[in-house]
Motif scaffolding. Structure first.
Motif, short mmCIF file in Angstrom:
data_model
loop_
_atom_site.label_atom_id
_atom_site.label_comp_id
_atom_site.label_asym_id
_atom_site.label_seq_id
_atom_site.Cartn_x
_atom_site.Cartn_y
_atom_site.Cartn_z
N LEU B 26 0.85 -1.19 0.00
CA LEU B 26 0.00 0.00 0.00
C LEU B 26 0.88 1.24 0.00
CD1 LEU B 26 -2.96 1.09 0.48
CD2 LEU B 26 -2.46 1.00 2.92
N ARG B 217 -9.85 7.01 0.15
CA ARG B 217 -9.73 5.69 -0.43
C ARG B 217 -10.27 4.67 0.55
NH1 ARG B 217 -4.14 3.23 -2.07
NH2 ARG B 217 -3.36 5.21 -1.27
N LEU B 219 -10.24 0.44 1.42
CA LEU B 219 -9.74 -0.89 1.12
C LEU B 219 -10.70 -1.91 1.71
CD1 LEU B 219 -5.96 -0.72 2.20
CD2 LEU B 219 -7.00 0.11 0.09
N VAL B 226 -5.94 -7.56 0.13
CA VAL B 226 -6.78 -6.44 -0.27
C VAL B 226 -7.57 -6.90 -1.48
CG1 VAL B 226 -6.84 -4.06 -1.08
CG2 VAL B 226 -5.13 -4.78 0.61
N GLU B 229 -10.23 -1.88 -3.85
CA GLU B 229 -9.61 -0.64 -3.41
C GLU B 229 -10.06 0.48 -4.32
OE1 GLU B 229 -5.38 -1.01 -3.45
OE2 GLU B 229 -5.04 1.10 -3.04
#
Lengths: 220, 262
Positions: B26, B217, B219, B226, B229
């Protein structure tokens, strides 16, 4: 035989001197035992080592599994064989410390178990670690919850010091013996010692309530 | 540089035979607000706790502002753990269970780490604490003991404690999950102010309304990975994967049931 209180009163000044030595031994021995037990507790948690833990388990079971009188004699008579010649006062304090530290270690283990893991994590997440983590965050909480059993342990130590009369520490019990072996009035003299022991322990137990209030009122 | 504010590279973490993190990467820009959602046990809390190395990952790296926070490739040396304390102070963390220190009063809770870690003078630490306690609405409680505070007040205290270290990043692990419904609002108010002040935040939450309103954002994690996203509104209204659809349906059902009880 009639109880003659004048023998008690006559013995009282010397008994108080003996009680002063009793208090010295008890306070010194207990303070050292708390320091030792705290070090052991922190080391046990931070090292998390199997060897350390088994040595510790052996030490604690040895102390718990043998009479304190035997431990006192061991320190006083056996250590000189290895060239370590401690006087009765020092030997007495060493014996009391080693004995009490085992019990205080167990008390602190319980106290530490009552501190949630989150307390460690919150401190670590702010960058507090090592000595400061223990000194500022974890140990205060451990000790606050351990106040009642610690005070109880101190009264045990205070009473155990009477056994040091057998290795010639001139504390309250030894002084009593010296007086009544000269005047042949053990009942009167021991009554005086009895009252002094009781008062000392009574004051100590009451201090538990005081200490708990001092630290817990804010939490209730 | 801004895109490299926080870099999480290939984190792996297993607990027994459960993969809590399975190759999670990330990148977070400065000022970005990222929400993490997912079913319980999906690894979202582990992700947060790996960022400040509270749960060291088995594999992977974390970089904050171009500096290596931790790398699983080697054990931490003494020097590295000292550096880690510095990084942790820059990443304020807020826990579901508050974890305020019960043996210290409200002011001391906020002062303590400033003295120990930031080495500030007491007077400076106290004035910083007072300022921040005022921001979270606890200015009238500075002498109070944490056990006398409500859950919402405890969580605001925990936020203040973290903010006192001037963090560049906040990690919030389900900050409102342990609160009674009527206390959630006061904590969200404080968090909203942080968002508006431009704080970079990683927030694990079940407050989907909050996430869709304030998140840059979102997730969705499941099974340590993940899964989806993107912008929160888009993700929540148009889930691409079946897993997310099922997760959102379950949440809707539970919130519907809650309303029914009321």
């Amino acid at each position: 035989m009639k109880f003659d209180i004048s023998y008690t009163l006559e013995a009282f000044p010397r008994l108080l001197e003996g009680a002063f030595i009793t208090l010295q031994v008890a306070i010194l021995g207990f303070t050292l035992s708390v320091l030792l037990a705290t070090t052991i507790t922190v080391a046990r948690t931070s090292l998390n080592s199997k060897i350390f833990n088994s040595i510790l388990a052996f030490y604690i079971s040895f102390i718990r599994g043998t009479p304190i009188l035997v431990q006192i004699f061991l320190v006083y008579y056996v250590l000189p064989v290895f060239g370590l010649n401690l006087g009765p006062f020092t030997a007495g304090i060493v014996a009391i410390t080693l004995n009490s530290a085992a019990f205080v270690t167990e008390i602190l283990r319980g106290g530490l178990a009552s501190v949630p893991v989150g307390q460690f994590e919150a401190a670590k997440s702010l960058g507090i670690s090592g000595y400061a983590l223990w000194r500022k965050i974890i140990l205060p909480q451990t000790f606050i919850t351990s106040i009642p059993p610690l005070v109880n342990e101190f009264t045990m130590v205070l009473k155990a010091t009477a056994l040091l009369s057998l290795i010639t520490v001139v504390e309250l019990m030894r002084v009593s013996q010296q007086i009544y072996s000269a005047n042949y009035h053990p009942v009167e003299v021991l009554s005086g010692a009895f009252v002094i022991y009781f008062l000392m322990c009574f004051v100590v137990s009451r201090s538990s309530v005081f200490l708990e209030n001092r630290f817990k009122v804010k939490r209730a | 540089m801004t895109s490299n504010f926080l870099e999480i590279k290939g984190l792996h973490k297993r607990f027994g035979n459960i993969a809590a993190l399975n190759n999670v990467s990330l990148n977070v820009s400065k000022g970005e607000v990222i929400f993490v959602i997912g079913p319980s046990g999906c690894g979202k809390s582990t992700l947060l706790r790996a960022v400040n190395w509270l749960t060291p990952p088995d594999k992977g790296e974390v970089w904050l502002e171009g500096e290596l926070v931790g790398s699983s490739s080697s054990k931490l040396t003494i020097k590295q753990s000292q550096l880690l304390n510095g990084f942790r102070a820059r990443m304020g963390m807020v826990f579901q269970q508050f974890n305020v220190w019960p043996h210290l009063n409200v002011l001391e809770n906020v002062v303590r780490a400033q003295l120990v870690v930031a080495k500030r003078k007491r007077a400076d630490a106290e004035s910083t604490a007072l300022k921040i306690l005022d921001q979270v609405g606890l200015q009238n409680k500075i002498d109070e003991w944490p056990d006398h505070l409500s859950g919402g007040q405890k969580q605001r205290l925990a936020i203040a404690r973290a903010l006192a270290m001037d963090p560049t990043l906040m990690l919030l692990d389900e900050p409102t999950s342990a609160l009674d419904p009527e206390l959630i609002g006061e904590v969200l108010t404080v968090l909203k102010r942080l968002v508006n002040n431009g704080m970079t935040m990683l927030i694990v939450t079940h407050e989907l309304g909050f996430a869709s309103e304030f998140g840059d954002r979102l997730l969705f994690m499941d099974g340590g990975e993940v899964i989806e996203e993107g912008p929160p509104k888009k993700i929540l209204t148009m889930p691409k994967t079946k897993r997310l659809k099922m997760f959102l349906e379950k949440l809707d059902v539970t919130s519907f049931k809650k309303e029914e009880k009321l």
